[in-house]
Write a protein that holds these residues in place. Sequence first.
Motif, PDB file in Angstrom:
ATOM      1  N   CYS A  53      49.485  38.034  31.942  1.00 26.66           N
ATOM      2  CA  CYS A  53      49.119  38.125  33.404  1.00 26.66           C
ATOM      3  C   CYS A  53      49.389  37.259  34.439  1.00 26.66           C
ATOM      4  O   CYS A  53      49.233  36.061  33.891  1.00 26.66           O
ATOM      5  CB  CYS A  53      47.653  38.816  33.561  1.00 26.66           C
ATOM      6  SG  CYS A  53      47.197  40.399  32.240  1.00 26.66           S
ATOM      7  N   TYR A  65      42.166  35.826  32.775  1.00 30.05           N
ATOM      8  CA  TYR A  65      41.114  36.848  32.256  1.00 30.05           C
ATOM      9  C   TYR A  65      39.767  36.224  32.497  1.00 30.05           C
ATOM     10  O   TYR A  65      39.592  34.772  32.204  1.00 30.05           O
ATOM     11  CB  TYR A  65      41.123  37.078  30.668  1.00 30.05           C
ATOM     12  CG  TYR A  65      42.236  37.834  30.346  1.00 30.05           C
ATOM     13  CD1 TYR A  65      42.133  39.170  30.136  1.00 30.05           C
ATOM     14  CD2 TYR A  65      43.590  37.316  30.275  1.00 30.05           C
ATOM     15  CE1 TYR A  65      43.102  40.087  29.947  1.00 30.05           C
ATOM     16  CE2 TYR A  65      44.505  38.191  29.825  1.00 30.05           C
ATOM     17  CZ  TYR A  65      44.509  39.385  29.558  1.00 30.05           C
ATOM     18  OH  TYR A  65      45.611  40.374  29.347  1.00 30.05           O
ATOM     19  N   GLY A 107      51.156  43.305  30.365  1.00 30.57           N
ATOM     20  CA  GLY A 107      50.603  42.406  31.448  1.00 30.57           C
ATOM     21  C   GLY A 107      51.483  42.253  32.404  1.00 30.57           C
ATOM     22  O   GLY A 107      52.915  42.363  32.363  1.00 30.57           O
ATOM     23  N   LEU A 148      50.201  47.146  33.290  1.00 34.80           N
ATOM     24  CA  LEU A 148      49.983  46.754  34.530  1.00 34.80           C
ATOM     25  C   LEU A 148      51.428  46.031  35.341  1.00 34.80           C
ATOM     26  O   LEU A 148      51.906  45.334  34.682  1.00 34.80           O
ATOM     27  CB  LEU A 148      48.921  45.405  34.429  1.00 34.80           C
ATOM     28  CG  LEU A 148      48.599  44.801  35.550  1.00 34.80           C
ATOM     29  CD1 LEU A 148      47.461  45.597  36.175  1.00 34.80           C
ATOM     30  CD2 LEU A 148      47.533  43.414  35.294  1.00 34.80           C
ATOM     31  N   TRP A 162      40.511  43.231  34.093  1.00 33.29           N
ATOM     32  CA  TRP A 162      41.667  43.427  35.239  1.00 33.29           C
ATOM     33  C   TRP A 162      41.061  43.623  36.595  1.00 33.29           C
ATOM     34  O   TRP A 162      41.267  44.481  37.256  1.00 33.29           O
ATOM     35  CB  TRP A 162      42.713  44.249  34.960  1.00 33.29           C
ATOM     36  CG  TRP A 162      43.683  44.025  33.920  1.00 33.29           C
ATOM     37  CD1 TRP A 162      43.971  42.714  33.305  1.00 33.29           C
ATOM     38  CD2 TRP A 162      44.745  44.656  33.022  1.00 33.29           C
ATOM     39  NE1 TRP A 162      44.660  42.427  32.173  1.00 33.29           N
ATOM     40  CE2 TRP A 162      45.233  43.896  32.370  1.00 33.29           C
ATOM     41  CE3 TRP A 162      45.057  46.056  33.184  1.00 33.29           C
ATOM     42  CZ2 TRP A 162      46.348  44.160  31.241  1.00 33.29           C
ATOM     43  CZ3 TRP A 162      45.864  46.474  32.380  1.00 33.29           C
ATOM     44  CH2 TRP A 162      46.596  45.722  31.509  1.00 33.29           C
ATOM     45  N   ARG A 213      42.323  44.776  40.030  1.00 30.27           N
ATOM     46  CA  ARG A 213      43.738  45.028  39.727  1.00 30.27           C
ATOM     47  C   ARG A 213      43.957  46.394  39.239  1.00 30.27           C
ATOM     48  O   ARG A 213      45.305  46.783  38.915  1.00 30.27           O
ATOM     49  CB  ARG A 213      44.289  44.123  38.829  1.00 30.27           C
ATOM     50  CG  ARG A 213      44.333  42.637  39.743  1.00 30.27           C
ATOM     51  CD  ARG A 213      44.873  41.551  38.578  1.00 30.27           C
ATOM     52  NE  ARG A 213      43.652  41.178  37.801  1.00 30.27           N
ATOM     53  CZ  ARG A 213      44.090  40.565  36.800  1.00 30.27           C
ATOM     54  NH1 ARG A 213      45.190  40.394  36.157  1.00 30.27           N
ATOM     55  NH2 ARG A 213      43.018  40.098  36.008  1.00 30.27           N
ATOM     56  N   THR A 214      42.931  47.090  38.973  1.00 31.32           N
ATOM     57  CA  THR A 214      43.250  48.468  38.101  1.00 31.32           C
ATOM     58  C   THR A 214      43.818  49.504  38.852  1.00 31.32           C
ATOM     59  O   THR A 214      44.528  50.463  38.230  1.00 31.32           O
ATOM     60  CB  THR A 214      41.842  48.945  37.683  1.00 31.32           C
ATOM     61  OG1 THR A 214      40.896  49.195  38.631  1.00 31.32           O
ATOM     62  CG2 THR A 214      41.311  47.990  36.659  1.00 31.32           C
TER      63      THR A 214
END
Length: 519
Positions: free
Chosen positions: A296, A300, A340, A365, A399, A402-403
């Motif tokens: 990503c 995290y 990601g 994502l 996340w 950002r979901t």
Amino acid sequence: MSDAIVDGASTSPVDAAEPLILAGARLPGAEGLVDLHLAHGRVVAVVPHGEAPGGMQGETSPSVIRRLELDGRFVVPGLYDRHVHFSQWAMVSRRLDLAGAESAAAVASLVAASVDRGDLEVIGFGYRDGLWAEAPTRAVLDAVSGDVPVVLVAADLHACWLNSAALRRHGVGDLAGTSGVLREDDCFRLVREIDDVADDVLDGWVADAAGQASRRGVVGVTEYEMRWNRDDWVRRVTGGLDALRVTFGIYTQHLDRAIAEGLRTGDEVPGTSGLLTVGGYKVITDGSLNTRTAWCFDPYPGLGAEEHPYGLATVPYDELVPLMRRAHESGITPAVHAIGDQANARVLDAFEAVGCTGSIEHAQLLRRDDIARFPRLGIVASVQPEHAMDDRDVADRYWAGRTDRAFMLADLAAAGVELALGSDAPVAPLDPWVAIAAAVGRARDGREPWHPEQALEVRVALTASTGGQGASVRTGMRADLAVIELDPYAASVDELRTMPVAATLLAGSSTHSFDAGSS
């Protein structure tokens, strides 16, 4: 349902020459009853109910044409699962089920019960530790297992948790540390070791799983087992497993062999009656959300610098591009795992650099600007909607903020991206109705829909679940069909998830009939 269609279950689909009328059918979205005329594995006519079988004139005497009364049941194109690990799926029911465990201690209790039963080895599947208060450790397993080897595979297949006895047996203690957890490539290598089952035993399990899939209306799968899949499936098909069409993937460790043997995506494998087809080049470029290894742009929360805070890029870009180019130039289409947002962005960069089409497997994502690149580059989004139901709470934690960019099915569809729905079985059940329900409802277990703005229309979800056949039965298409009890366009989300399937036909031959037991 007539006996003729049940008898046809033992007939090779491609050799099913007897014409068949599916009489009194309903097609979703259409008025009135119709008769579907099938011959030579195709739908040769769709006519109003009771009309003479003109599409089959000259095929045989009308008196010997088989006829199946559907009594108003609905018929849709047969369903495909575009991403499965079939051997893993076939093995799941024979392993310790960890799906309901909500802590390391709960897993340990299940392991302890297995050891107490006298099991000489414990192999489990399905734990999800993303929300556990305490991380897995080998000490937790050692306390309940002693010298009995324990290997537990995570639900996402990207991690496995071992006790000391198993770490010694497999010679990987130096890789696991005090956690006893192996991730990504280390995990994949170990899983291949524990999956070393005799061919005849595994083939029997696979046949059982194929039968279960047929009972859910499935006519085809795309197989991404980490094996040399061609020979496995040739053996199975020539041995009589004719319930499914199978497209098989090729991994990096087998790419040179595939190229040397002239395999090309889309080619049918000789001697398999059209049931086995060469698929794409599968390469895994990052990890998964539950293992916190999906690559990503944002870190995290709670992971230190030594714990891959942004996830893992498991195949660097400067290696990925030449691998994809080599596959593409040899006629093998890339099918690239990316979960990601940074992994997806770099994979799209790689497709653009190579100048080829293909698929991104998962695409969980995404950056919003990257959505338009899918159709521009001709990239299929091969997605697994049930993962959104499994992962919603983990995504909300790891996340966070950002979901709204996670599992963006509606935005992808609106942009003109070709969607292909699948399960990633055994990560989710090999059941396209489960995937369709998740895509349409974005909810499960009575919970409120999760980001309902990303829900798909039923027609779009069904289209993405039929392997390119579309949402409607039409003249000229393969007679790969599912007969269902409910109108999918009027069914509730819960009804979609448990859709009763009365019959499944492959090339006009039955692979499942309610005369033989309903699902």
